[in-house]
Design a protein around this motif. Sequence first.
Motif, PDB file in Angstrom:
ATOM      1  N   VAL A 218       0.839  -1.180   0.000  1.00 35.74           N
ATOM      2  CA  VAL A 218       0.000   0.000   0.000  1.00 35.74           C
ATOM      3  C   VAL A 218       0.882   1.240   0.000  1.00 35.74           C
ATOM      4  O   VAL A 218       1.693   1.413   0.902  1.00 35.74           O
ATOM      5  N   VAL A 219       0.728   2.070  -1.024  1.00 33.39           N
ATOM      6  CA  VAL A 219       1.505   3.298  -1.128  1.00 33.39           C
ATOM      7  C   VAL A 219       0.547   4.450  -1.350  1.00 33.39           C
ATOM      8  O   VAL A 219      -0.337   4.375  -2.182  1.00 33.39           O
ATOM      9  N   SER A 220       0.739   5.514  -0.627  1.00 33.01           N
ATOM     10  CA  SER A 220      -0.111   6.698  -0.768  1.00 33.01           C
ATOM     11  C   SER A 220       0.334   7.529  -1.954  1.00 33.01           C
ATOM     12  O   SER A 220       1.489   7.484  -2.384  1.00 33.01           O
ATOM     13  N   THR A 221      -0.587   8.331  -2.479  1.00 34.55           N
ATOM     14  CA  THR A 221      -0.236   9.247  -3.555  1.00 34.55           C
ATOM     15  C   THR A 221       0.800  10.276  -3.095  1.00 34.55           C
ATOM     16  O   THR A 221       1.467  10.887  -3.927  1.00 34.55           O
ATOM     17  N   HIS A 222       0.967  10.443  -1.810  1.00 33.63           N
ATOM     18  CA  HIS A 222       1.972  11.371  -1.301  1.00 33.63           C
ATOM     19  C   HIS A 222       3.387  10.904  -1.644  1.00 33.63           C
ATOM     20  O   HIS A 222       4.322  11.701  -1.676  1.00 33.63           O
ATOM     21  N   SER A 223       3.554   9.613  -1.917  1.00 37.55           N
ATOM     22  CA  SER A 223       4.879   9.076  -2.212  1.00 37.55           C
ATOM     23  C   SER A 223       5.291   9.271  -3.665  1.00 37.55           C
ATOM     24  O   SER A 223       6.471   9.153  -4.001  1.00 37.55           O
ATOM     25  N   VAL A 224       4.332   9.519  -4.546  1.00 34.73           N
ATOM     26  CA  VAL A 224       4.618   9.683  -5.978  1.00 34.73           C
ATOM     27  C   VAL A 224       3.903  10.934  -6.485  1.00 34.73           C
ATOM     28  O   VAL A 224       3.174  10.906  -7.467  1.00 34.73           O
ATOM     29  N   CYS A 225       4.105  12.033  -5.818  1.00 34.47           N
ATOM     30  CA  CYS A 225       3.405  13.293  -6.099  1.00 34.47           C
ATOM     31  C   CYS A 225       3.516  13.694  -7.566  1.00 34.47           C
ATOM     32  O   CYS A 225       4.614  13.835  -8.098  1.00 34.47           O
ATOM     33  N   GLY A 226       2.356  13.855  -8.219  1.00 30.96           N
ATOM     34  CA  GLY A 226       2.314  14.326  -9.592  1.00 30.96           C
ATOM     35  C   GLY A 226       2.557  13.279 -10.653  1.00 30.96           C
ATOM     36  O   GLY A 226       2.457  13.555 -11.853  1.00 30.96           O
ATOM     37  N   ALA A 227       2.864  12.043 -10.260  1.00 31.79           N
ATOM     38  CA  ALA A 227       3.159  10.984 -11.232  1.00 31.79           C
ATOM     39  C   ALA A 227       1.883  10.261 -11.663  1.00 31.79           C
ATOM     40  O   ALA A 227       0.911  10.196 -10.908  1.00 31.79           O
ATOM     41  N   PRO A 228       1.864   9.690 -12.875  1.00 37.75           N
ATOM     42  CA  PRO A 228       0.749   8.821 -13.250  1.00 37.75           C
ATOM     43  C   PRO A 228       0.675   7.648 -12.270  1.00 37.75           C
ATOM     44  O   PRO A 228       1.697   7.056 -11.931  1.00 37.75           O
ATOM     45  N   CYS A 229      -0.537   7.314 -11.822  1.00 36.38           N
ATOM     46  CA  CYS A 229      -0.680   6.243 -10.835  1.00 36.38           C
ATOM     47  C   CYS A 229      -1.768   5.241 -11.195  1.00 36.38           C
ATOM     48  O   CYS A 229      -1.954   4.254 -10.490  1.00 36.38           O
ATOM     49  N   TRP A 230      -2.496   5.468 -12.271  1.00 38.62           N
ATOM     50  CA  TRP A 230      -3.585   4.570 -12.666  1.00 38.62           C
ATOM     51  C   TRP A 230      -4.024   4.936 -14.067  1.00 38.62           C
ATOM     52  O   TRP A 230      -3.819   6.069 -14.527  1.00 38.62           O
ATOM     53  N   VAL A 231      -4.640   3.998 -14.785  1.00 35.98           N
ATOM     54  CA  VAL A 231      -5.259   4.280 -16.072  1.00 35.98           C
ATOM     55  C   VAL A 231      -6.637   3.645 -16.098  1.00 35.98           C
ATOM     56  O   VAL A 231      -6.867   2.593 -15.504  1.00 35.98           O
ATOM     57  N   SER A 232      -7.552   4.301 -16.814  1.00 37.35           N
ATOM     58  CA  SER A 232      -8.942   3.886 -16.793  1.00 37.35           C
ATOM     59  C   SER A 232      -9.537   3.969 -18.195  1.00 37.35           C
ATOM     60  O   SER A 232      -9.243   4.903 -18.948  1.00 37.35           O
ATOM     61  N   LEU A 233     -10.355   2.991 -18.554  1.00 33.98           N
ATOM     62  CA  LEU A 233     -10.999   2.958 -19.863  1.00 33.98           C
ATOM     63  C   LEU A 233     -12.508   3.081 -19.709  1.00 33.98           C
ATOM     64  O   LEU A 233     -13.127   2.327 -18.959  1.00 33.98           O
ATOM     65  N   THR A 234     -13.096   3.996 -20.448  1.00 31.18           N
ATOM     66  CA  THR A 234     -14.547   4.097 -20.548  1.00 31.18           C
ATOM     67  C   THR A 234     -14.963   3.410 -21.846  1.00 31.18           C
ATOM     68  O   THR A 234     -14.477   3.771 -22.924  1.00 31.18           O
ATOM     69  N   SER A 235     -15.824   2.399 -21.734  1.00 31.46           N
ATOM     70  CA  SER A 235     -16.217   1.614 -22.911  1.00 31.46           C
ATOM     71  C   SER A 235     -17.738   1.502 -22.998  1.00 31.46           C
ATOM     72  O   SER A 235     -18.459   1.988 -22.124  1.00 31.46           O
ATOM     73  N   ARG A 236     -18.206   0.831 -24.055  1.00 30.92           N
ATOM     74  CA  ARG A 236     -19.646   0.619 -24.230  1.00 30.92           C
ATOM     75  C   ARG A 236     -20.054  -0.811 -23.872  1.00 30.92           C
ATOM     76  O   ARG A 236     -21.052  -1.029 -23.218  1.00 30.92           O
ATOM     77  N   ASP A 237     -19.257  -1.764 -24.331  1.00 32.96           N
ATOM     78  CA  ASP A 237     -19.613  -3.173 -24.191  1.00 32.96           C
ATOM     79  C   ASP A 237     -18.564  -3.878 -23.344  1.00 32.96           C
ATOM     80  O   ASP A 237     -17.429  -4.074 -23.779  1.00 32.96           O
ATOM     81  N   LEU A 238     -18.932  -4.282 -22.138  1.00 31.56           N
ATOM     82  CA  LEU A 238     -17.977  -4.863 -21.205  1.00 31.56           C
ATOM     83  C   LEU A 238     -17.438  -6.201 -21.696  1.00 31.56           C
ATOM     84  O   LEU A 238     -16.222  -6.446 -21.640  1.00 31.56           O
ATOM     85  N   GLU A 239     -18.299  -7.073 -22.196  1.00 28.81           N
ATOM     86  CA  GLU A 239     -17.861  -8.400 -22.631  1.00 28.81           C
ATOM     87  C   GLU A 239     -16.875  -8.301 -23.783  1.00 28.81           C
ATOM     88  O   GLU A 239     -15.825  -8.965 -23.789  1.00 28.81           O
TER      89      GLU A 239
END
Length: 267
Positions: free
Chosen positions: A14-35
């Motif tokens: 477990v690492v807090s965002t305070h440890s990587v300030c300003g860095a990319p920490c996740w990516v997310s996709l918005t889609s239409r069809d989950l399957e």
Amino acid sequence: MNDDPMPSRRTTDVVSTHSVCGAPCWVSLTSRDLETTEKFYRAVLGWEWRSAKLGDRFRIALADGAPVAGIAAVASMWQMAVAWTPYFAVHSADQAVSRVQERGGTAAVGPISFPPGRAALLADRDGATFGIWEGDLFTDWETWRKAAPAFIRLHTRDAFDAAIFYGEVLDWASELPGCCEVRYEANEVVLRSHGEVVARIESGALEAAPDPTIRPHWQIHFRVADVAACARAAEAHGGSVLRESATEAILRDPDGAQFTVTSRQER
């Protein structure tokens, strides 16, 4: 942030965002069809999936057992664009949102609480969409970074102007512990966190271009062992190849979301 609250707190991962300030920490996709989305990214990137506590339309992508991305099949329901979005670690979501608005950007969603943190979906002043996250991360940041994205690249109108905007919003090159280093190298702005390249910013995108691939946007680069194999898998599973070389390919999934696969040797 299309993710799932952490099932447990273990000091080893477990690492807090305070440890990587300003860095990319996740990516997310918005889609239409989950399957369809699950099948495509399993074939192209080898991801496995688990459910998310946010509901049936959400999934967590796993690479070698590590959570690497969030998928939300809500594009049609929420009338949102189909796209990959990077999230940056911040000390304060409220402060980051205020800074974006003060500098001519847009707050689309949030900040919203998603224990163990808070998220917001934003756009910079040229229209490129990005997210912010304040709180604990899914796994150790190094584990996430090595398991999924190689880096992210902002294609924008003016790299220098964009670097000033993001630097002021995300505390790049500040006195805060763990902040990112910013340098201008070979006509690009290069962002490093803990010595590793995590983002690049390049000029040349056109704000009003009819083609969304040349409008300002963040591009996610996923590290893979075989670029050509990923490209062929994308074509075989309803996607397309926009550009391909020996070390990199720009792909589009069946819903239209664009991303890049990059050779493990290329950074």
